[in-house]
Design an enzyme around this catalytic site. Structure first.
Site, PDB file in Angstrom:
ATOM      1  N   ASP A  28       0.832  -1.206   0.000  1.00 55.34           N
ATOM      2  CA  ASP A  28       0.000   0.000   0.000  1.00 55.34           C
ATOM      3  C   ASP A  28       0.869   1.259   0.000  1.00 55.34           C
ATOM      4  OD1 ASP A  28      -2.280   1.483   0.048  1.00 55.34           O
ATOM      5  OD2 ASP A  28      -2.880   0.923   2.075  1.00 55.34           O
ATOM      6  N   ARG A  32       0.100   7.646  -2.531  1.00 51.92           N
ATOM      7  CA  ARG A  32       0.609   8.715  -1.649  1.00 51.92           C
ATOM      8  C   ARG A  32       2.069   9.021  -1.938  1.00 51.92           C
ATOM      9  NH1 ARG A  32      -1.528   6.024   3.643  1.00 51.92           N
ATOM     10  NH2 ARG A  32      -2.163   4.445   2.122  1.00 51.92           N
ATOM     11  N   TRP A  33       2.837   7.999  -2.276  1.00 50.03           N
ATOM     12  CA  TRP A  33       4.255   8.203  -2.621  1.00 50.03           C
ATOM     13  C   TRP A  33       4.342   9.166  -3.804  1.00 50.03           C
ATOM     14  CZ3 TRP A  33       7.317   7.567  -6.900  1.00 50.03           C
ATOM     15  CH2 TRP A  33       8.711   7.513  -6.687  1.00 50.03           C
ATOM     16  N   HIS A  45       2.651   3.695  -8.912  1.00 47.66           N
ATOM     17  CA  HIS A  45       2.521   2.263  -9.206  1.00 47.66           C
ATOM     18  C   HIS A  45       3.757   1.754  -9.948  1.00 47.66           C
ATOM     19  CE1 HIS A  45      -1.382   2.214  -7.530  1.00 47.66           C
ATOM     20  NE2 HIS A  45      -1.923   2.990  -8.461  1.00 47.66           N
ATOM     21  N   THR A  74     -10.269  -7.446  -6.283  1.00 50.43           N
ATOM     22  CA  THR A  74     -11.540  -7.420  -7.025  1.00 50.43           C
ATOM     23  C   THR A  74     -12.198  -6.038  -6.907  1.00 50.43           C
ATOM     24  OG1 THR A  74     -12.447  -8.473  -5.033  1.00 50.43           O
ATOM     25  CG2 THR A  74     -12.120  -9.888  -6.930  1.00 50.43           C
ATOM     26  N   TRP A  77     -11.018  -2.479  -9.425  1.00 48.86           N
ATOM     27  CA  TRP A  77     -11.625  -2.062 -10.714  1.00 48.86           C
ATOM     28  C   TRP A  77     -12.383  -0.754 -10.559  1.00 48.86           C
ATOM     29  CZ3 TRP A  77      -9.797  -4.700 -14.691  1.00 48.86           C
ATOM     30  CH2 TRP A  77      -9.457  -6.043 -14.538  1.00 48.86           C
ATOM     31  N   ARG A  79     -11.351   1.929  -9.401  1.00 48.97           N
ATOM     32  CA  ARG A  79     -10.456   3.085  -9.567  1.00 48.97           C
ATOM     33  C   ARG A  79     -10.639   3.697 -10.954  1.00 48.97           C
ATOM     34  NH1 ARG A  79      -5.082   2.482  -6.053  1.00 48.97           N
ATOM     35  NH2 ARG A  79      -6.096   1.612  -4.230  1.00 48.97           N
ATOM     36  N   LEU A 139       8.683 -19.860  -4.423  1.00 51.57           N
ATOM     37  CA  LEU A 139       7.328 -19.575  -4.909  1.00 51.57           C
ATOM     38  C   LEU A 139       6.965 -18.102  -4.749  1.00 51.57           C
ATOM     39  CD1 LEU A 139       4.454 -20.612  -5.746  1.00 51.57           C
ATOM     40  CD2 LEU A 139       4.059 -21.072  -3.322  1.00 51.57           C
ATOM     41  N   ARG A 189       1.706  -5.087   6.077  1.00 46.61           N
ATOM     42  CA  ARG A 189       0.990  -4.046   5.323  1.00 46.61           C
ATOM     43  C   ARG A 189       1.732  -2.731   5.476  1.00 46.61           C
ATOM     44  NH1 ARG A 189      -5.237  -3.018   3.985  1.00 46.61           N
ATOM     45  NH2 ARG A 189      -4.894  -1.199   2.682  1.00 46.61           N
ATOM     46  N   SER A 197      -8.297  -5.752   4.084  1.00 49.27           N
ATOM     47  CA  SER A 197      -8.845  -5.406   2.765  1.00 49.27           C
ATOM     48  C   SER A 197      -9.114  -6.639   1.892  1.00 49.27           C
ATOM     49  CB  SER A 197      -7.894  -4.448   2.028  1.00 49.27           C
ATOM     50  OG  SER A 197      -7.717  -3.269   2.759  1.00 49.27           O
ATOM     51  N   GLU A 208       0.869 -13.977  11.691  1.00 46.81           N
ATOM     52  CA  GLU A 208       1.280 -12.808  12.469  1.00 46.81           C
ATOM     53  C   GLU A 208       1.170 -11.595  11.546  1.00 46.81           C
ATOM     54  OE1 GLU A 208       2.130 -12.846  15.690  1.00 46.81           O
ATOM     55  OE2 GLU A 208       1.826 -15.015  15.794  1.00 46.81           O
TER      56      GLU A 208
HETATM   57  C1  FPP Z   1      -1.901   0.226  -3.317  1.00 46.36           C
HETATM   58  O1  FPP Z   1      -1.450   1.554  -3.307  1.00 46.36           O
HETATM   59  C2  FPP Z   1      -1.408  -0.468  -4.474  1.00 46.36           C
HETATM   60  C3  FPP Z   1      -2.173  -1.053  -5.445  1.00 46.36           C
HETATM   61  C4  FPP Z   1      -3.644  -1.052  -5.446  1.00 46.36           C
HETATM   62  C5  FPP Z   1      -1.582  -1.709  -6.597  1.00 46.36           C
HETATM   63  C6  FPP Z   1      -0.267  -2.400  -6.354  1.00 46.36           C
HETATM   64  C7  FPP Z   1       0.363  -2.470  -7.652  1.00 46.36           C
HETATM   65  C8  FPP Z   1       1.696  -2.469  -7.873  1.00 46.36           C
HETATM   66  C9  FPP Z   1       2.733  -2.503  -6.824  1.00 46.36           C
HETATM   67  C10 FPP Z   1       2.179  -2.386  -9.261  1.00 46.36           C
HETATM   68  C11 FPP Z   1       1.900  -3.583 -10.101  1.00 46.36           C
HETATM   69  C12 FPP Z   1       2.276  -4.845  -9.486  1.00 46.36           C
HETATM   70  C13 FPP Z   1       3.064  -5.783 -10.000  1.00 46.36           C
HETATM   71  C14 FPP Z   1       3.100  -7.103  -9.286  1.00 46.36           C
HETATM   72  C15 FPP Z   1       3.884  -5.598 -11.209  1.00 46.36           C
HETATM   73  P1  FPP Z   1      -2.517   2.715  -3.383  1.00 46.36           P
HETATM   74  O2  FPP Z   1      -2.666   3.124  -4.804  1.00 46.36           O
HETATM   75  O3  FPP Z   1      -3.799   2.283  -2.731  1.00 46.36           O
HETATM   76  O4  FPP Z   1      -1.810   3.829  -2.550  1.00 46.36           O
HETATM   77  P2  FPP Z   1      -2.533   4.985  -1.710  1.00 46.36           P
HETATM   78  O5  FPP Z   1      -3.274   4.296  -0.598  1.00 46.36           O
HETATM   79  O6  FPP Z   1      -1.384   5.808  -1.229  1.00 46.36           O
HETATM   80  O7  FPP Z   1      -3.442   5.714  -2.660  1.00 46.36           O
END
Ligand code: FPP
Length: 242
Positions: A28, A32-33, A45, A74, A77, A79, A139, A189, A197, A208
């Site tokens: 997560d 914000r980053w 992302h 799920t 989508w 967004r 894995l 997390r 979530s 844990e």
């Molecule tokens: C949550 O951050 C992140 C996601 C919903 C998507 C995670 C996706 C990636 C790391 C990129 C694609 C993955 C792979 C495996 C190539 P957020 O957008 O909810 O952040 P925020 O809470 O700061 O808005």
């Protein structure tokens, strides 16, 4: 020895002493980053996807054999379409590169979730990658179009279709997406949120948990060390008195 290899040795020691073999990440904080840097969320992302590869490598280097990540739920989508498309493009290029890189990394890839809602081309590439890497020992589970409740519903449907009128815990564990592996020992997390979530609802019964404020694109060996150290100090009682 470099500082990095000393640190990895330290983490490896804690991993082996504590029996940590399966770690799961709720990645997560990408949005914000990015917004914190005045960038579009898609840039977060992209950076998150790059860091994801680094963290998976790091986990392998310190002896954690199974990694599970929550890449797309799920609910994701909902967004904006541009953001969904950007994540799908990242996944697509990750899967394409993984096929090539697999020669050296030797990881087994398994996608958890309903592939039927993905673009047919992406879905096919995911299945090809699973087949190509099926015999590797380490894995990586990538939860993609995954929801814990939907996973249980498809498991019950599968059992009913097989003629079951009642089920055991083993039946359900064998019908969910993670039937090929054990439950996560530790779920991490990032980004200061304290909820599951809809991630690994069945599998997390005795996991844990570790929460950190670090945003996913910044997640580093220091963060992994803090999580492993915390895990190593826990007593897992599984409901018993030990
Ligand atoms: C949550 O951050 C992140 C996601 C919903 C998507 C995670 C996706 C990636 C790391 C990129 C694609 C993955 C792979 C495996 C190539 P957020 O957008 O909810 O952040 P925020 O809470 O700061 O808005």
């Amino acid at each position: 020895m470099t500082d990095k290899s000393i640190q990895y040795d330290r983490i490896r020691h804690m991993v082996s002493e504590s029996g940590l073999s399966h770690i799961a990440f709720i990645m997560d904080g990408n949005g914000r980053w990015a917004t914190g840097r005045g960038l579009p969320r898609e840039a977060g992302h992209k950076s998150g996807a790059e860091n994801f590869k680094k963290v998976v490598r790091m986990c392998g280097d310190v002896g954690i054999d199974t990694v599970t990540v929550y890449a797309f739920s799920t609910e994701n989508w909902k967004r904006p379409l541009a953001e969904v498309n950007a994540i799908m493009r990242l996944l697509d290029s990750f899967v394409r590169d993984a096929e090539r890189e697999n020669e050296e990394n030797k990881i087994r890839f398994v996608f958890l979730g309903d592939k039927s809602a993905l673009a047919p081309e992406l879905s096919r590439k995911c299945t090809d990658l699973e087949n190509l890497t099926a015999n590797n020992r380490r894995l990586l589970n990538i939860a993609l179009n995954y929801g814990g409740r939907a996973e249980l519903v498809q498991a019950f449907d599968k059992l009913i279709a097989a003629g079951k009128t009642s089920a055991t815990e083993e039946d359900i564990s064998g019908a969910i997406y993670t039937a090929h592996c054990g439950d996560p020992d530790l779920i991490v997390r990032t980004a200061g949120e304290y909820r599951l979530s809809n991630f690994l609802l069945w599998q997390s019964a005795y996991s844990e948990f570790f929460f950190t404020d670090t945003l996913w694109p910044d997640y580093s060996a220091d963060d992994l060390e803090a999580a492993v150290k915390s895990f190593a100090g826990r007593r897992r009682r599984y409901g018993a008195v030990l």
